[in-house]
Design a protein around this motif. Structure first.
Motif, PDB file in Angstrom:
ATOM      1  N   LEU A  71      93.113 -16.145 -21.717  1.00 28.06           N
ATOM      2  CA  LEU A  71      93.746 -15.454 -20.898  1.00 28.06           C
ATOM      3  C   LEU A  71      94.032 -14.419 -19.672  1.00 28.06           C
ATOM      4  N   HIS A  72      92.366 -14.363 -19.743  1.00 32.79           N
ATOM      5  CA  HIS A  72      92.014 -13.216 -19.231  1.00 32.79           C
ATOM      6  C   HIS A  72      92.331 -11.618 -19.670  1.00 32.79           C
ATOM      7  N   LEU A  73      92.028 -11.392 -20.579  1.00 32.73           N
ATOM      8  CA  LEU A  73      93.780 -10.262 -21.308  1.00 32.73           C
ATOM      9  C   LEU A  73      91.940  -9.155 -21.912  1.00 32.73           C
ATOM     10  N   ARG A  74      91.951  -7.769 -21.121  1.00 35.26           N
ATOM     11  CA  ARG A  74      91.100  -7.633 -22.020  1.00 35.26           C
ATOM     12  C   ARG A  74      91.505  -6.767 -23.305  1.00 35.26           C
ATOM     13  N   VAL A  75      90.103  -6.898 -24.158  1.00 28.84           N
ATOM     14  CA  VAL A  75      91.090  -6.469 -25.843  1.00 28.84           C
ATOM     15  C   VAL A  75      90.185  -4.628 -26.764  1.00 28.84           C
ATOM     16  N   ILE A  76      91.000  -3.891 -27.771  1.00 30.18           N
ATOM     17  CA  ILE A  76      91.157  -2.894 -27.710  1.00 30.18           C
ATOM     18  C   ILE A  76      91.241  -2.885 -29.280  1.00 30.18           C
ATOM     19  N   ALA A  77      90.292  -2.750 -29.652  1.00 35.93           N
ATOM     20  CA  ALA A  77      90.077  -2.613 -31.054  1.00 35.93           C
ATOM     21  C   ALA A  77      91.026  -1.493 -31.640  1.00 35.93           C
ATOM     22  N   GLU A  78      91.336  -1.416 -33.128  1.00 38.88           N
ATOM     23  CA  GLU A  78      91.784  -0.826 -33.311  1.00 38.88           C
ATOM     24  C   GLU A  78      91.855   0.589 -34.647  1.00 38.88           C
ATOM     25  N   GLY A  79      91.082   1.175 -34.864  1.00 34.81           N
ATOM     26  CA  GLY A  79      91.414   1.508 -36.363  1.00 34.81           C
ATOM     27  C   GLY A  79      89.499   1.114 -36.711  1.00 34.81           C
ATOM     28  N   ILE A  80      88.505   1.694 -35.921  1.00 29.96           N
ATOM     29  CA  ILE A  80      87.578   1.547 -36.386  1.00 29.96           C
ATOM     30  C   ILE A  80      86.575   2.326 -37.093  1.00 29.96           C
ATOM     31  N   GLU A  81      85.973   2.047 -37.919  1.00 27.21           N
ATOM     32  CA  GLU A  81      85.372   2.959 -39.251  1.00 27.21           C
ATOM     33  C   GLU A  81      84.483   3.274 -39.435  1.00 27.21           C
ATOM     34  N   CYS A  82      83.752   2.193 -39.222  1.00 25.24           N
ATOM     35  CA  CYS A  82      82.130   2.354 -39.587  1.00 25.24           C
ATOM     36  C   CYS A  82      81.150   1.204 -38.045  1.00 25.24           C
ATOM     37  N   GLU A  83      80.141   1.533 -38.593  1.00 24.82           N
ATOM     38  CA  GLU A  83      79.137   1.414 -36.867  1.00 24.82           C
ATOM     39  C   GLU A  83      79.168  -0.423 -37.270  1.00 24.82           C
ATOM     40  N   ASP A  84      79.233  -0.733 -38.580  1.00 24.02           N
ATOM     41  CA  ASP A  84      79.279  -2.328 -38.041  1.00 24.02           C
ATOM     42  C   ASP A  84      80.267  -2.859 -37.965  1.00 24.02           C
ATOM     43  N   GLN A  85      81.477  -2.625 -37.696  1.00 15.09           N
ATOM     44  CA  GLN A  85      82.272  -3.117 -37.344  1.00 15.09           C
ATOM     45  C   GLN A  85      82.203  -3.425 -36.297  1.00 15.09           C
ATOM     46  N   ALA A  86      82.471  -1.762 -35.158  1.00 10.82           N
ATOM     47  CA  ALA A  86      81.424  -1.832 -34.043  1.00 10.82           C
ATOM     48  C   ALA A  86      80.506  -2.898 -33.415  1.00 10.82           C
ATOM     49  N   VAL A  87      79.609  -3.134 -34.139  1.00 12.63           N
ATOM     50  CA  VAL A  87      78.673  -3.847 -32.858  1.00 12.63           C
ATOM     51  C   VAL A  87      79.183  -5.121 -33.514  1.00 12.63           C
ATOM     52  N   LEU A  88      79.837  -5.557 -34.441  1.00  8.92           N
ATOM     53  CA  LEU A  88      80.184  -7.438 -34.867  1.00  8.92           C
ATOM     54  C   LEU A  88      81.368  -7.105 -33.624  1.00  8.92           C
ATOM     55  N   LEU A  89      81.694  -6.489 -33.584  1.00  4.21           N
ATOM     56  CA  LEU A  89      83.048  -6.021 -32.226  1.00  4.21           C
ATOM     57  C   LEU A  89      83.005  -7.021 -31.511  1.00  4.21           C
ATOM     58  N   ASN A  90      81.754  -5.431 -30.589  1.00  3.16           N
ATOM     59  CA  ASN A  90      81.219  -5.689 -29.637  1.00  3.16           C
ATOM     60  C   ASN A  90      80.156  -7.073 -29.361  1.00  3.16           C
ATOM     61  N   SER A  91      79.910  -8.078 -30.280  1.00  2.00           N
ATOM     62  CA  SER A  91      79.272  -9.172 -30.487  1.00  2.00           C
ATOM     63  C   SER A  91      79.914 -10.230 -29.546  1.00  2.00           C
ATOM     64  N   GLU A  92      81.263  -9.963 -30.648  1.00  2.00           N
ATOM     65  CA  GLU A  92      82.526 -10.946 -30.688  1.00  2.00           C
ATOM     66  C   GLU A  92      82.631 -11.222 -28.627  1.00  2.00           C
ATOM     67  N   GLY A  93      83.263 -10.009 -27.939  1.00  2.00           N
ATOM     68  CA  GLY A  93      83.262  -9.748 -26.400  1.00  2.00           C
ATOM     69  C   GLY A  93      84.539  -8.746 -26.384  1.00  2.00           C
ATOM     70  N   VAL A  94      84.271  -7.896 -27.897  1.00  2.00           N
ATOM     71  CA  VAL A  94      85.242  -6.923 -27.941  1.00  2.00           C
ATOM     72  C   VAL A  94      84.881  -5.660 -26.362  1.00  2.00           C
ATOM     73  N   ASN A  95      84.820  -5.150 -25.531  1.00  2.00           N
ATOM     74  CA  ASN A  95      84.631  -3.928 -24.644  1.00  2.00           C
ATOM     75  C   ASN A  95      84.879  -2.719 -25.578  1.00  2.00           C
ATOM     76  N   TYR A  96      85.867  -2.472 -25.163  1.00  2.00           N
ATOM     77  CA  TYR A  96      87.029  -1.275 -26.225  1.00  2.00           C
ATOM     78  C   TYR A  96      87.089  -1.449 -27.493  1.00  2.00           C
ATOM     79  N   GLY A  97      86.967  -0.099 -28.431  1.00  2.15           N
ATOM     80  CA  GLY A  97      87.515   0.280 -29.454  1.00  2.15           C
ATOM     81  C   GLY A  97      88.080   1.844 -29.271  1.00  2.15           C
ATOM     82  N   GLN A  98      88.681   2.039 -30.662  1.00 10.76           N
ATOM     83  CA  GLN A  98      89.009   3.106 -30.662  1.00 10.76           C
ATOM     84  C   GLN A  98      89.032   3.338 -32.993  1.00 10.76           C
ATOM     85  N   GLY A  99      89.580   4.667 -32.992  1.00  7.69           N
ATOM     86  CA  GLY A  99      88.991   4.979 -34.555  1.00  7.69           C
ATOM     87  C   GLY A  99      88.150   5.726 -34.585  1.00  7.69           C
ATOM     88  N   TRP A 100      88.126   6.099 -36.130  1.00  7.60           N
ATOM     89  CA  TRP A 100      87.533   7.198 -36.624  1.00  7.60           C
ATOM     90  C   TRP A 100      86.427   7.775 -36.688  1.00  7.60           C
TER      91      TRP A 100
END
Length: 539
Positions: A480-509
């Motif tokens: 749908l040509h929408l940006r994605v923000i992942a909420e509640g990222i708490e560890c580096e593995d999650q950030a890396v995995l989400l980035n590899s899935e095409g998520v460009n933005y995130g927030q969390g502890w």
């Protein structure tokens, strides 16, 4: 209609009145339920008694009919005929040997003699009610109350045996108004043996398709007793009791218990109303006293770890230093209508605290959460326009987050969100995947970005049922040509995995806890990357 609404509101603003109404309504419902339960149990008890009585009748009546058949069979085997001394002795012997045989008779034309002696000999005055291949049956041969008169007669050849009304009433305890019937001609005719005559058939669709022995009608109970003889059936009919409400043991418990429970419900409602009104009043005072504060949850670009914005979060810190959870006071504010001044407060505080920062960093934006009441009306657009003009901040730097649950009327929400978007505001769907916004609705909504709920982020990399939800949302957003923000990222593995899935933005502890305005401004002005320490880790 407006006066009615005003009256209803007046009731809700009177805790004692509302609690009393709830208690009365609860008492009425509980008492009605108690009466219903009692009536149902009384009916069940009545049916159970009828069932037990019918089984007992069947056993005893089979004994009566069995002895009559055995008695007449024994007489039929006698070689002698006529009314000599041997015949009289045989007749008396049958009368003495069988408890339920009241009289045994030999009849051959004008010749007749009885086990009871005397000149008057029992003779049938009509054709048999049942003419079988072996036995003939005469039913209800007398309706007189004399218990020493024959009520049931069975014949074979020249011999007759009978049982008296006294014998039948001795073994059959009829309920008041009940009757014992012998059903003949495949259920089309019924003759009362004991009790008053009954209308037959008892129901228009008789016999019923059910094979149950006990048939429960609205006004009668009918117990069908199968017999060993194919010539007849026994039926016990009794009127249903009027079921008057008696204060039996169950009602003695249910009635006071219902009243006590209704009082408890009313008391709980009163406490809840007082508590909510108390918190509602405290929340109103907190707005005036400045106890509410706005924190900022930074949003980062996952690849460069550059901060691109923040989500504005409202917190309530009481004078004693304790924090009241937003999960407690935000729903209260939505229900009482106080969420609108809170939203205005957040928007105003964001521009007061970060207006200069936003003017200096045109790429930066702050997202503000909208409640359902502001999604359904265009009010917030006018408030935002006035504040943005006052602080000289672009509309593109203020985004609005709405939850799926806030989209009560998608058509109205679409028009209002489109109005916000048309002047430059971004529109984000918060906690996507936890509501009821379908793909068909999402395609029609003016949305710039989806925020994936923390629950789906936590499931990544685990054998959880929801671990595949986040990748599915990401693919759908990309389609749908929408940006994605992942909420509640708490560890580096999650950030890396989400980035590899095409998520460009995130927030969390992983990046930062919610920051105050000074900390957030320092984060932006110093351009600090958050790959090492978080800003809130510093002393």
């Amino acid at each position: 209609m407006s006066s009615l609404i005003a009256s209803v509101r007046q009731i809700f603003y009177r805790p004692w009145l509302l609690a009393s109404l709830v208690a009365l309504a609860s008492a009425a419902l509980l008492l009605a339920a108690s009466v219903g339960v009692t009536l149902q149990q009384m009916k069940q008890s009545e049916s159970a008694q009828m069932n037990a009585r019918g089984e007992r009748f069947l056993e005893r009546l089979e004994q009566v009919f069995g002895q009559l058949r055995e008695g007449v069979d024994q007489l039929q085997t006698l070689p002698m005929r006529g009314c000599d001394a041997a015949m009289l002795s045989a007749l008396r012997q049958v009368g003495l040997s069988y408890r339920f045989v009241y009289e045994a008779v030999y009849v051959d034309g004008d010749i007749a003699c009885s086990s009871r002696g005397g000149e008057q000999v029992m003779r049938p005055m009509r054709a048999p009610d049942i003419q079988g291949p072996t036995y003939s049956y005469w039913l209800n041969t007398t309706t007189e109350p004399n218990e020493n008169l024959a009520a049931l007669m069975l014949g074979r050849g020249h011999f007759l045996v009978s049982t008296s009304r006294g014998h039948l009433t001795d073994v059959v305890d009829l309920p008041p108004g009940g009757s014992l019937l012998v059903v003949l001609d495949r259920g089309s005719r019924a003759i009362p043996v004991l009790g008053p005559p009954q209308s037959w058939p008892p129901a228009p669709d008789w016999p019923p398709p059910s094979r149950k022995a006990l048939i429960e009608l609205s006004d009668r109970l009918v117990y069908r007793m199968p017999t060993k003889s194919p010539d007849y059936q026994l039926v016990l009919i009794a009127p249903r009791a009027s079921l008057p409400l008696k204060l039996n043991g169950m009602l003695w418990l249910l009635f006071p218990g219902s009243l006590l429970l209704a009082c408890c419900i009313g008391w709980l409602v009163l406490q809840l109303i007082l508590q909510r009104r108390s918190m509602s009043s405290e929340l109103q005072q907190a707005l005036r006293r400045g106890e509410l504060q706005v924190l900022y949850q930074p949003i980062f670009e996952l690849d460069s770890r550059r901060c691109v914005g923040a989500e504005a979060l409202v917190r309530w810190r009481r004078p004693d230093g304790s924090l009241t959870s937003p999960e407690l006071f935000i729903p209260l504010a939505e229900n009482t209508g106080q969420i609108r001044p809170i939203t205005d407060f957040v928007l105003q505080r964001v521009l007061e605290q970060l207006g200069q920062l936003l003017r200096a960093n045109r790429h930066l934006y702050i997202s503000v959460n909208l409640a359902a009441c502001d999604v359904m009306v265009p009010r917030i657009g006018r408030v935002a326009a006035r504040l943005l003009a006052q602080h000289r901040v672009s509309a593109t730097q203020i985004a609005f987050e709405v939850t799926e649950r806030g989209l009560i009327d998608v058509v109205v929400a679409r028009d209002n969100l489109q109005a916000l978007r048309s002047v430059g505001h971004q529109v984000l769907i918060d906690d996507f995947g936890t509501g009821y916004c379908s793909l068909a609705y999402l395609q029609t909504l003016p949305v710039d970005c989806l925020k994936i709920d923390k629950a789906f982020i936590d499931a990544l990399g685990h054998d959880a049922a929801s671990s595949g939800v986040a990748p599915h949302i990401i693919r759908m957003a990309h389609d749908l040509h929408l940006r994605v923000i992942a909420e509640g990222i708490e560890c580096e593995d999650q950030a890396v995995l989400l980035n590899s899935e095409g998520v460009n933005y995130g927030q969390g502890w992983l990046f930062a806890h919610p920051l105050n305005a000074r900390q957030f401004a320092e984060l932006i002005t110093r351009g600090r990357r958050m790959g090492g320490r978080r800003i809130d880790d510093e002393p």
